[in-house]
Design a protein around this motif. Structure first.
Motif, PDB file in Angstrom:
ATOM      1  N   SER A  68      -6.892  -2.909  -6.455  1.00 13.60           N
ATOM      2  CA  SER A  68      -5.443  -2.701  -6.439  1.00 13.60           C
ATOM      3  C   SER A  68      -4.763  -3.514  -5.346  1.00 13.60           C
ATOM      4  CB  SER A  68      -5.129  -1.205  -6.259  1.00 13.60           C
ATOM      5  OG  SER A  68      -5.590  -0.456  -7.360  1.00 13.60           O
ATOM      6  N   ARG A  71      -4.604  -7.124  -6.573  1.00  9.28           N
ATOM      7  CA  ARG A  71      -3.602  -7.301  -7.623  1.00  9.28           C
ATOM      8  C   ARG A  71      -2.190  -7.234  -7.050  1.00  9.28           C
ATOM      9  NH1 ARG A  71      -4.205 -10.117 -10.712  1.00  9.28           N
ATOM     10  NH2 ARG A  71      -2.847  -9.199 -12.291  1.00  9.28           N
ATOM     11  N   THR A  72      -2.021  -6.451  -5.963  1.00  7.05           N
ATOM     12  CA  THR A  72      -0.703  -6.351  -5.337  1.00  7.05           C
ATOM     13  C   THR A  72      -0.358  -7.615  -4.564  1.00  7.05           C
ATOM     14  OG1 THR A  72      -0.919  -3.941  -5.118  1.00  7.05           O
ATOM     15  CG2 THR A  72       0.697  -5.012  -3.714  1.00  7.05           C
ATOM     16  N   GLU A  73      -1.331  -8.135  -3.808  1.00  7.86           N
ATOM     17  CA  GLU A  73      -1.050  -9.275  -2.931  1.00  7.86           C
ATOM     18  C   GLU A  73      -1.220 -10.621  -3.626  1.00  7.86           C
ATOM     19  OE1 GLU A  73      -1.542 -10.394   1.736  1.00  7.86           O
ATOM     20  OE2 GLU A  73      -2.223  -8.477   0.917  1.00  7.86           O
ATOM     21  N   TYR A  74      -2.143 -10.695  -4.570  1.00  8.53           N
ATOM     22  CA  TYR A  74      -2.388 -11.960  -5.285  1.00  8.53           C
ATOM     23  C   TYR A  74      -2.397 -11.704  -6.793  1.00  8.53           C
ATOM     24  CZ  TYR A  74      -3.739 -13.822  -0.727  1.00  8.53           C
ATOM     25  OH  TYR A  74      -3.748 -14.214   0.593  1.00  8.53           O
ATOM     26  N   PRO A  75      -1.240 -11.349  -7.359  1.00  4.33           N
ATOM     27  CA  PRO A  75      -1.190 -10.969  -8.783  1.00  4.33           C
ATOM     28  C   PRO A  75      -1.560 -12.093  -9.742  1.00  4.33           C
ATOM     29  CG  PRO A  75       1.027 -11.237  -7.882  1.00  4.33           C
ATOM     30  CD  PRO A  75       0.090 -11.285  -6.723  1.00  4.33           C
ATOM     31  N   ASP A  76      -1.488 -13.337  -9.280  1.00  6.17           N
ATOM     32  CA  ASP A  76      -1.789 -14.467 -10.168  1.00  6.17           C
ATOM     33  C   ASP A  76      -3.266 -14.876 -10.141  1.00  6.17           C
ATOM     34  OD1 ASP A  76       0.883 -14.638 -10.935  1.00  6.17           O
ATOM     35  OD2 ASP A  76       1.373 -15.966  -9.249  1.00  6.17           O
ATOM     36  N   GLY A  98      -5.793  -3.665 -13.673  1.00  2.70           N
ATOM     37  CA  GLY A  98      -5.540  -5.098 -13.591  1.00  2.70           C
ATOM     38  C   GLY A  98      -6.731  -6.018 -13.563  1.00  2.70           C
ATOM     39  N   GLU A 150       2.029  -0.963  -9.275  1.00  7.02           N
ATOM     40  CA  GLU A 150       2.257  -2.403  -9.330  1.00  7.02           C
ATOM     41  C   GLU A 150       3.603  -2.805  -8.734  1.00  7.02           C
ATOM     42  OE1 GLU A 150       1.844  -3.549 -13.378  1.00  7.02           O
ATOM     43  OE2 GLU A 150      -0.340  -3.391 -13.390  1.00  7.02           O
ATOM     44  N   GLN A 151       4.507  -1.851  -8.593  1.00 11.13           N
ATOM     45  CA  GLN A 151       5.828  -2.155  -8.037  1.00 11.13           C
ATOM     46  C   GLN A 151       5.817  -2.296  -6.520  1.00 11.13           C
ATOM     47  OE1 GLN A 151       8.881   0.580  -9.468  1.00 11.13           O
ATOM     48  NE2 GLN A 151       7.719   0.940 -11.347  1.00 11.13           N
ATOM     49  N   THR A 153       5.093  -3.620  -2.800  1.00 15.21           N
ATOM     50  CA  THR A 153       4.817  -4.891  -2.135  1.00 15.21           C
ATOM     51  C   THR A 153       3.484  -4.771  -1.403  1.00 15.21           C
ATOM     52  OG1 THR A 153       5.867  -4.265  -0.060  1.00 15.21           O
ATOM     53  CG2 THR A 153       7.306  -5.211  -1.774  1.00 15.21           C
ATOM     54  N   PRO A 154       2.880  -5.896  -1.003  1.00 14.58           N
ATOM     55  CA  PRO A 154       1.628  -5.806  -0.233  1.00 14.58           C
ATOM     56  C   PRO A 154       1.756  -4.943   1.023  1.00 14.58           C
ATOM     57  CG  PRO A 154       1.960  -8.050  -0.997  1.00 14.58           C
ATOM     58  CD  PRO A 154       3.213  -7.291  -1.339  1.00 14.58           C
TER      59      PRO A 154
END
Length: 215
Positions: A68, A71-76, A98, A150-151, A153-154
């Motif tokens: 998690s 996915r939050t800090e590097y979603p791509d 994710g 997912e909303q 921020t890191p």
């Protein structure tokens, strides 16, 4: 091509690295980490990483918290979970949070090529023999919470983790080297995004990311 291999078992890291070299070619940059503390600096140095292999129970990952956080800090950056755990419930939860793919450690390394190819195309991948069981499994965390998570921020995710760990705002501010008023603003945003009334409930929700002792 850049791939990060995060696993606390040296022999498995070597095996994955050799398999990836065969798949991606000699020009690929293959980096290794034995815990989350080593993984973060590698990602900061290589934000253009193509994908990450992440062991579910690697030190510092604590259940699904590592996935998690990534996915939050590097979603791509796609995350391919690798684990000795083959429970369909766990696998489905990883995908819901994710993960781009899930590879049991019992699977032959030949399947890596199939998984990597699918992930680089933007697809979700599972071994064919697990698809039906995973599809029929329940999840440990409801989809609504996964979506709200997912909303964040890191920085908000880090604050939420420390709330779950029992830290007060003053202690969190010290750990993050910011003013306490900044933490209060983060907490307010976290409660709003998670749709809960207090930090205790927020911490309880975060605890769902940590695997139950039965797994």
């Amino acid at each position: 091509m850049i791939a990060l291999i995060a696993d606390d078992h040296p022999l498995f890291r070597v095996a994955l690295s050799q398999a990836c070299a065969n798949i991606l070619g000699s020009d690929a940059l293959l980096l290794q980490a034995q815990n989350m503390q080593q993984l973060w600096p590698l990602l900061r140095a290589h934000p253009d990483t193509n994908f990450i292999f992440l062991d579910l129970k690697m030190p510092g990952s604590d259940g699904f918290t590592g996935l998690s956080a990534l996915r939050t800090e590097y979603p791509d950056v796609p995350v391919i979970m690798v684990s000795a755990e083959e429970d369909p419930v766990i696998i489905k939860q990883a995908l819901a949070l994710g993960a781009a793919a899930y590879i049991p450690k019992s699977a032959p390394l030949e399947l890596l090529a199939e998984a990597v190819e699918a992930v680089l195309k933007g697809d979700i991948w599972l071994p064919a023999e697990l698809v039906a069981d995973v599809s029929n499994a329940k999840t440990l965390i409801d989809d609504d919470f996964a979506g709200r998570l997912e909303q964040l921020t890191p920085q908000q995710f880090r604050v939420l983790k420390m709330i779950a760990d029992g830290l007060l705002n003053k202690q969190i501010a010290y750990e993050m080297n910011v003013q306490e008023t900044t933490i209060k603003q983060h907490v307010s945003a976290i409660l709003r995004k998670l749709n809960v009334n207090n930090r205790t409930l927020a911490g309880i929700l975060f605890e769902k990311l940590r695997l139950p002792e039965s797994f």
